[in-house]
Design an enzyme around this catalytic site. Structure first.
Site, PDB file in Angstrom:
ATOM      1  N   ARG A 117      33.251 -30.756  44.242  1.00 59.00           N
ATOM      2  CA  ARG A 117      34.058 -30.331  43.102  1.00 59.00           C
ATOM      3  C   ARG A 117      33.618 -31.045  41.830  1.00 59.00           C
ATOM      4  O   ARG A 117      34.430 -31.481  41.013  1.00 59.00           O
ATOM      5  CB  ARG A 117      35.559 -30.571  43.354  1.00 59.00           C
ATOM      6  CG  ARG A 117      36.093 -29.909  44.604  1.00 59.00           C
ATOM      7  CD  ARG A 117      35.989 -28.376  44.563  1.00 59.00           C
ATOM      8  NE  ARG A 117      36.329 -27.827  45.868  1.00 59.00           N
ATOM      9  CZ  ARG A 117      35.422 -27.535  46.810  1.00 59.00           C
ATOM     10  NH1 ARG A 117      34.142 -27.712  46.577  1.00 59.00           N
ATOM     11  NH2 ARG A 117      35.791 -27.041  47.956  1.00 59.00           N
TER      12      ARG A 117
ATOM     13  N   SER B 162      44.246 -25.639  44.558  1.00 59.02           N
ATOM     14  CA  SER B 162      44.288 -26.975  45.159  1.00 59.02           C
ATOM     15  C   SER B 162      44.306 -28.016  44.047  1.00 59.02           C
ATOM     16  O   SER B 162      43.389 -28.062  43.218  1.00 59.02           O
ATOM     17  CB  SER B 162      43.072 -27.190  46.059  1.00 59.02           C
ATOM     18  OG  SER B 162      43.086 -26.273  47.122  1.00 59.02           O
TER      19      SER B 162
ATOM     20  N   GLU C 186      41.970 -32.264  40.917  1.00 60.85           N
ATOM     21  CA  GLU C 186      40.886 -31.346  40.640  1.00 60.85           C
ATOM     22  C   GLU C 186      40.937 -30.782  39.226  1.00 60.85           C
ATOM     23  O   GLU C 186      39.918 -30.682  38.573  1.00 60.85           O
ATOM     24  CB  GLU C 186      40.894 -30.184  41.653  1.00 60.85           C
ATOM     25  CG  GLU C 186      40.307 -30.533  43.007  1.00 60.85           C
ATOM     26  CD  GLU C 186      40.003 -29.295  43.841  1.00 60.85           C
ATOM     27  OE1 GLU C 186      39.859 -28.208  43.246  1.00 60.85           O
ATOM     28  OE2 GLU C 186      39.914 -29.409  45.067  1.00 60.85           O
TER      29      GLU C 186
END
Length: 350
Positions: free
Chosen positions: A164, A246, A346
């Site tokens: 990520r 998420s 994130e």
């Protein structure tokens, strides 16, 4: 080129947070960037690049000039015996682009179906799901340096993909640093889709689908349909219940750290990685701390998946960025106090 003033950003972020852009310009082509840079009013103004708004938390009005990327286009660039090279404009909706490729006979991204956001945001986050990450299917991208106005192309190595993560999430801190956060506007992305196609179905949920259906040789369309069904069952539709997907990265630990946690919590969900580290399921950690279904103001933890924070206030009384971050920090504290692990968000906090 038209610069819009005092633009509501609630429609442009998947959390549905109320905020405004003091100034916003829509970028539909590279020429729009050149025109912007030619205008002395905006050439040196602070900028904020906005794609699909699916991975941001707005904590207030946005003072920098918002560049809303709306570059379109989908095409097959090249076909070789080993791959299809397909190009997509950065403003294309990610899921629509995946579906277009599949329908035109270019499989390979089906495991990434239904991920919200735009094509341009995909390499920034190095999105991934169900056993596939963007870097596995990436060829190259085109971008514009907003400081110089020059166009450039990056391959996978130059994007410095991580979990990520990419070069686009890092700020340049020195003359030898290639951080591109705030400097680059991605215009087009090319994908290398391998031939012959091979289903990636090693993920537990997909293995269950094979068992349920008795289909152990699924087509790319089968995998696409399964991924869509799994995501719809687990995750809220942001158009109905605002969220940023998420919210935390799955943390990685050493085998020794994992063994220590297992000794205390034998049921912890964990996955061995190729580099020898162990990935832990952040959603399991959050659920184990009792957060599933809990709220702080209008920010809540989704009942079906503790990894997702949601907007419980809807359009009438929407969540604020402050409420989201207060909840996120409380979760981080709980997980650290119980497991000694620091969860990393994130989304980009603006």
């Amino acid at each position: 080129m038209i610069v819009e003033n005092n633009v509501p950003l609630q429609p442009y972020n998947s959390f549905g947070i109320v905020a405004r852009a003091q100034n916003l310009v829509r970028i539909a082509s590279e020429a729009d960037v050149a025109e912007l840079r030619a205008d002395p009013r905006w050439r040196d103004a602070p900028r904020f690049v906005l794609g699909g708004g699916s991975n941001i938390v707005l904590t207030g009005d946005v003072k920098p000039l918002v560049l809303k990327v709306e570059i379109k286009g989908l095409r097959l660039v090249e076909e070789t015996p080993r791959a299809w090279i397909v190009e997509a404009g950065a403003g294309e909706i990610w899921h629509d682009a995946v579906q277009w490729m599949l329908e035109h006979g270019y499989p390979g991204l089906e495991n990434l179906a239904l991920i919200p956001g735009t094509v341009g945001g995909a390499p920034v986050q190095n999105i991934g799901a169900y056993g596939v990450e963007l870097q596995d299917r990436f060829d190259s991208l085109d971008a514009i340096d907003l400081d110089t106005g020059r166009s450039f192309t990056l391959d996978a190595a130059q994007c410095a993909f991580g979990y990520r993560d990419s070069v686009f999430k890092h700020v340049r801190s020195g003359p030898n640093d290639f951080g591109l956060s705030g400097r680059a506007l991605i215009t087009r992305v090319r994908f290398r889709l391998p031939k012959p196609w091979k289903a990636v179905v090693g993920y537990l949920d997909l293995e269950r689908k094979m068992g349920e259906t008795g289909n152990f040789t699924p087509s790319a369309t089968d995998v696409f349909d399964w991924v869509c069904a799994i995501r719809r069952a687990k995750l809220p539709d942001w158009r109905v219940l605002g969220n940023a997907g998420s919210f935390f990265k799955n943390p990685t630990v050493t085998p020794e750290q994992c063994a220590d946690i297992i000794a205390r919590d034998p049921k912890i969900v964990h996955y061995p990685m190729d580099d020898g580290s162990i990935k832990l399921a952040a959603g399991w950690l959050i659920d184990a701390c009792g957060w599933k279904g809990k709220s702080v103001g209008n920010a809540g933890v989704y009942e079906r998946q503790a990894l997702v924070l949601v907007n419980r206030g809807g359009l009438e009384n929407p969540v604020t960025g402050g409420e989201v971050m207060t909840l996120a920090k409380a979760i981080q504290t709980s997980v650290y106090e119980r497991f000694g692990i620091r969860l990393e968000p994130e989304p980009v906090v603006v």
